[in-house]
Scaffold this motif. Structure first.
Motif, PDB file in Angstrom:
ATOM      1  N   LYS A 117      23.067 -27.040  -0.307  1.00 60.41           N
ATOM      2  CA  LYS A 117      22.820 -27.406   0.878  1.00 60.41           C
ATOM      3  C   LYS A 117      22.345 -26.251   1.974  1.00 60.41           C
ATOM      4  N   VAL A 118      21.691 -26.502   2.808  1.00 58.84           N
ATOM      5  CA  VAL A 118      21.690 -25.462   4.119  1.00 58.84           C
ATOM      6  C   VAL A 118      22.163 -26.026   5.408  1.00 58.84           C
ATOM      7  N   ASN A 119      23.129 -25.277   5.849  1.00 62.92           N
ATOM      8  CA  ASN A 119      23.550 -25.497   7.017  1.00 62.92           C
ATOM      9  C   ASN A 119      23.067 -24.781   8.339  1.00 62.92           C
ATOM     10  N   LEU A 120      22.435 -25.242   9.116  1.00 60.58           N
ATOM     11  CA  LEU A 120      21.702 -24.434   9.967  1.00 60.58           C
ATOM     12  C   LEU A 120      22.247 -24.993  11.550  1.00 60.58           C
ATOM     13  N   LEU A 121      22.912 -24.031  12.250  1.00 61.99           N
ATOM     14  CA  LEU A 121      23.500 -24.383  13.346  1.00 61.99           C
ATOM     15  C   LEU A 121      22.512 -23.827  14.613  1.00 61.99           C
ATOM     16  N   ILE A 122      22.135 -24.760  15.506  1.00 63.01           N
ATOM     17  CA  ILE A 122      21.409 -24.482  16.458  1.00 63.01           C
ATOM     18  C   ILE A 122      21.999 -24.415  18.009  1.00 63.01           C
ATOM     19  N   THR A 123      22.184 -23.694  18.541  1.00 64.39           N
ATOM     20  CA  THR A 123      22.560 -23.490  19.983  1.00 64.39           C
ATOM     21  C   THR A 123      21.761 -22.882  21.139  1.00 64.39           C
ATOM     22  N   GLY A 124      22.276 -23.049  22.268  1.00 63.34           N
ATOM     23  CA  GLY A 124      21.512 -22.562  23.594  1.00 63.34           C
ATOM     24  C   GLY A 124      21.835 -23.028  24.675  1.00 63.34           C
ATOM     25  N   GLU A 184      26.978 -32.125  17.512  1.00 62.77           N
ATOM     26  CA  GLU A 184      26.207 -32.981  16.678  1.00 62.77           C
ATOM     27  C   GLU A 184      25.718 -32.700  15.395  1.00 62.77           C
ATOM     28  N   LYS A 185      25.996 -33.414  14.293  1.00 67.77           N
ATOM     29  CA  LYS A 185      25.356 -33.288  12.889  1.00 67.77           C
ATOM     30  C   LYS A 185      24.360 -34.063  12.451  1.00 67.77           C
ATOM     31  N   TYR A 186      23.018 -33.525  12.174  1.00 67.17           N
ATOM     32  CA  TYR A 186      22.025 -34.197  11.687  1.00 67.17           C
ATOM     33  C   TYR A 186      21.821 -34.068  10.222  1.00 67.17           C
ATOM     34  N   GLU A 187      21.912 -34.964   9.310  1.00 62.69           N
ATOM     35  CA  GLU A 187      21.532 -34.679   7.791  1.00 62.69           C
ATOM     36  C   GLU A 187      20.185 -35.296   7.560  1.00 62.69           C
ATOM     37  N   LEU A 188      19.356 -34.066   6.870  1.00 62.57           N
ATOM     38  CA  LEU A 188      18.133 -34.280   6.609  1.00 62.57           C
ATOM     39  C   LEU A 188      17.957 -34.195   5.046  1.00 62.57           C
ATOM     40  N   GLY A 189      18.442 -34.891   4.264  1.00 62.50           N
ATOM     41  CA  GLY A 189      18.736 -34.824   2.767  1.00 62.50           C
ATOM     42  C   GLY A 189      19.589 -33.525   2.638  1.00 62.50           C
ATOM     43  N   ASN A 190      19.173 -32.551   2.205  1.00 63.73           N
ATOM     44  CA  ASN A 190      20.060 -31.390   1.924  1.00 63.73           C
ATOM     45  C   ASN A 190      20.066 -30.350   3.192  1.00 63.73           C
ATOM     46  N   LEU A 191      19.170 -30.729   4.060  1.00 66.60           N
ATOM     47  CA  LEU A 191      19.120 -29.825   5.140  1.00 66.60           C
ATOM     48  C   LEU A 191      20.109 -30.479   6.113  1.00 66.60           C
ATOM     49  N   ILE A 192      21.247 -29.608   6.668  1.00 68.03           N
ATOM     50  CA  ILE A 192      22.213 -30.472   7.823  1.00 68.03           C
ATOM     51  C   ILE A 192      22.081 -29.379   8.849  1.00 68.03           C
ATOM     52  N   LEU A 193      21.663 -30.080  10.046  1.00 67.02           N
ATOM     53  CA  LEU A 193      21.473 -29.371  11.189  1.00 67.02           C
ATOM     54  C   LEU A 193      22.730 -29.558  12.151  1.00 67.02           C
ATOM     55  N   ASN A 227      32.659 -19.738   0.981  1.00 68.70           N
ATOM     56  CA  ASN A 227      31.636 -19.021   1.522  1.00 68.70           C
ATOM     57  C   ASN A 227      31.626 -19.636   3.137  1.00 68.70           C
ATOM     58  N   PRO A 228      31.065 -18.872   3.989  1.00 62.19           N
ATOM     59  CA  PRO A 228      30.860 -19.543   5.234  1.00 62.19           C
ATOM     60  C   PRO A 228      30.099 -20.911   5.176  1.00 62.19           C
ATOM     61  N   LEU A 229      30.529 -21.792   5.894  1.00 66.29           N
ATOM     62  CA  LEU A 229      29.819 -23.067   5.872  1.00 66.29           C
ATOM     63  C   LEU A 229      28.241 -23.010   6.493  1.00 66.29           C
ATOM     64  N   ILE A 230      28.307 -22.111   7.642  1.00 70.08           N
ATOM     65  CA  ILE A 230      26.832 -22.047   8.142  1.00 70.08           C
ATOM     66  C   ILE A 230      26.162 -20.877   7.953  1.00 70.08           C
ATOM     67  N   ASP A 231      25.150 -21.185   7.383  1.00 67.99           N
ATOM     68  CA  ASP A 231      24.036 -20.203   6.541  1.00 67.99           C
ATOM     69  C   ASP A 231      23.317 -19.350   7.528  1.00 67.99           C
ATOM     70  N   LEU A 232      23.021 -20.128   8.830  1.00 68.54           N
ATOM     71  CA  LEU A 232      22.188 -19.470   9.686  1.00 68.54           C
ATOM     72  C   LEU A 232      22.458 -19.962  10.904  1.00 68.54           C
TER      73      LEU A 232
END
Length: 338
Positions: A42-49, A82-91, A123-128
């Motif tokens: 799974k990829v965990n991508l954190l988006i902020t701004g 907020e958490k969005y799950e797109l299959g194995n991609l988690i935003l 490992n860190p949950l957030i990949d990027l």
């Protein structure tokens, strides 16, 4: 078809082809085991701004994921992320700073908690972490505070997990200098944007000691019934893929926006489409670890799986890397117009 179902069907077809192939049983088992490994990632991508920087429009453009319709949850430990799950991609969509002192303190605390979270392997949950800046604003102080005081100090040893992207490039000079017909900046605006990129890079380096490679882009929008295509979206996707851990890059394959119009306009400084392809092929090759013993027998392995993502472009070469690249290119050909 959902991204998750798309991913499962593709892998199932590939497993089917492996089982029917003339490969030695030991090689079959190795390949299938590696496919299962990739499927479980799974990829965990954190988006902020800051508020108004265009996080939702960026998510929609990159992943064709209407955030008003995607299954959304709230992290119980960090209420406003907020958490969005797109299959194995988690935003993970996190508010930035700039909503008042009390809200800023809460956001900073929740972001810190999320960045320090670990997965089941330690490992860190957030990949990027993707930090989006508002290119139409002259005051980026709250965003630099977010980067310097919250994000970078909580990244741990791997400081490469942060990306900085300046959205709304078309409005950087209040709309002046943007060629709407060609959907790209005129030379004066391009110089202005490059200066802004350099200023952001230098400021982050001075305050954190971390080297980043900011880019500018536009996530696109609709002006009445007329859509404005994104600009430099492929460049943004390339950076996201490139800085994602190598063994997880393939996850994006099943999630990126399939609309070719979204990927047409870039600054032409680099062939980002082929760079994305190379990074994903490197990921599959490294994760597969099938070795030279498979050799030429891989050439005809991926019949129905190849057809599941489009016609294989050209003759599949007789090595693992070549076979994977040919299949990957056939898939992306349907998206990038190859």
């Amino acid at each position: 078809m959902t991204n998750a179902k798309n991913n499962q069907e593709f892998i199932s077809k590939m497993e089917h082809d492996i089982e029917l192939s003339a490969l030695p049983e030991a090689v079959k088992r190795k390949l299938i085991a590696n496919l299962l490994l990739l499927k479980a990632k799974k990829v965990n991508l954190l988006i902020t701004g800051a508020t108004g920087c265009g996080k939702s429009s960026t998510i929609n453009a990159l992943f064709d994921a209407d955030v008003s319709k995607v299954g959304v949850g709230v992290d119980p430990e960090t209420m406003d992320i907020e958490k969005y799950e797109l299959g194995n991609l988690i935003l993970w969509d996190s508010p930035g700073l700039g909503d008042g002192k009390e809200a800023d303190n809460r956001h900073a605390k929740n972001l810190t908690k999320k960045l320090l979270e670990r997965d089941s392997e330690g490992n860190p949950l957030i990949d990027l972490v993707l930090v989006i800046l508002d290119g139409s604003s002259r005051d980026m102080g709250t965003s630099f505070e977010l980067i310097s005081n919250v994000i970078v100090p909580n990244l741990g040893e791997d400081k490469s997990r942060i990306l900085v992207a300046i959205n709304q490039a078309d409005m950087a000079m209040k709309g002046r200098g943007w060629n709407r017909e060609d959907n790209r900046p005129e030379p004066e605006l391009e110089r202005f944007l490059n200066e802004k990129v350099e200023s952001v890079r230098r400021r982050i380096k001075e305050s954190t000691g971390v080297d980043v490679e900011p880019i500018y882009y536009s996530a696109g929008y609709k002006d009445g019934d007329k859509p404005q295509r994104p600009y430099n979206l492929t460049k943004l996707l390339y950076q996201i893929v490139h800085y994602t851990p190598k063994q997880k890059r393939t996850i994006y394959v099943n999630n990126i926006n399939r609309d070719r119009e979204m990927w047409k306009d870039d600054d032409d400084l680099k062939d980002y489409r082929n760079s994305i392809l190379d990074d994903i092929v490197e990921s599959i090759s490294d994760c597969a670890d099938v070795g030279a013993d498979i050799g030429e027998s891989l050439g005809g392995l991926f019949g129905s799986a190849g057809r599941a993502v489009g016609r294989v472009a050209g003759r599949v070469v007789g090595s693992a890397f070549g076979a994977i690249k040919s299949i990957a290119k056939s898939f992306f050909g349907g998206i990038f117009g190859w």
